[in-house]
Scaffold this active site. Sequence first.
Site, short mmCIF file in Angstrom:
data_model
loop_
_atom_site.label_atom_id
_atom_site.label_comp_id
_atom_site.label_asym_id
_atom_site.label_seq_id
_atom_site.Cartn_x
_atom_site.Cartn_y
_atom_site.Cartn_z
CB ALA A 172 -0.94 -0.01 1.21
CG ASP A 173 3.44 2.51 3.33
OD1 ASP A 173 2.57 3.39 3.49
OD2 ASP A 173 3.92 1.87 4.26
CB SER A 174 5.22 0.48 -2.85
OG SER A 174 6.23 0.09 -1.93
CB ALA A 177 5.33 6.10 -2.91
#
Length: 419
Positions: A172-174, A177
């Site tokens: 999710a973070d990637s 980003a």
Amino acid sequence: MSAPGAAAGALDGIKVLDLTRFLQGPYATRILADLGAEVVKVERPGGEWDRRLRQAPDGYAGFFTGLNRGKRSIAVDITTPAGRDIVKALARECDVVVENFRLGVMERLGLGYDTLREENPQLIYAAAAGYGPLGPRADEPMFDMVAQAVSGLSDFVRTPDGTPRLASRGMADSAGAVFLATGILTALLVKERTGRGQRVDGSLVGSCLAMHTAEVTIALHGDEVKRTQGRVTSTSGAFRCEDDRWIVIGATDTKVWNGLTTALDRLDLRDDPRFAKSRLRERHRDALEPILEETFLTADRDTWVQRMRDNGVPVAPVNTFVEAARDPDVLANGFVVEQPDATWGTVRTVGNPFLLSATPARVGDWTPELGADTRELLTHLGVPQDRIDELAADGVVEQAQPAPEPPDSPREAEEVGKA
């Protein structure tokens, strides 16, 4: 800032103030740095927790190194009035400010969008959020695994026994980003055309949904999730080989099915009426899959990879990250690179996933030491040296020794990417 003699970057001349932590925000700003933007990372004195997150026993901080190359570093306590004044002064000179604090934190600090755009009316202000700026839970804390659960991703990738799981640590973070960087790039294009800045809001949950647009759309048609829980089809997915390593193949249409049966030396399967067409193979997958599994166990992975390639079957070994970093195509395209490091000499990390012929991405720049550029940046803002010394003595700023300068000429991608 590009090294002397380097090719122009796509974002040369763009200045970014980076107030982000953890993964989503720093990765988004690292993308901008790779593309040539001058990114100034703001950390508190003593350094963000990221610098110590998941350190190796020898002290190597790969998490921070992989997400912060090519940036400059200033250490400022933004909870102090003097620290906030420094951030405002930096924002006046920047095209973009990026932050990923919980909703409302920057406003309470007096550094929110409305305040900073008074300092710089053309400012692009990007906020990396969990849910997004709207909704009843907009101000709740959010982490990668929570976003995967809320978005339906953890449900979609359940284990065969039905247990929800993470698709991958940092998925999710990637995704967040990449979409945040896309939003920033879009806003920069609008600013170039119109002269107007704007606010950009990213979302972990929204990014997870967007990364699975096709599957979500399929599910919404009948309010039913179609999970694979294993192989996509009887002939598309992972198979264990004799050496206990794995192979992935994709054999759906008749041509590739014929290539698969030839590669396996199982022409009897091609002649079996149960497996004559793809829909029949799926109808009888309970019979077909065990046969394929037993056959793949008769030779090692590399043998099967070569035989599949020789017969036109889409194939790949199931690599570890370490094996992927040795793949000749990965290296040829610069997807894994070496960058200089003040402590370790050189370190291997991930390059840029797309290639630009005229304005190639920058690789191989240093990951900054904490506060390496504090004094230089404050001097540029017109702060007298004695005042800088006072700020340092009061703990408002921190100054470290700068890392050595990078080489005058960047190495070519094929040289940088050698394992």
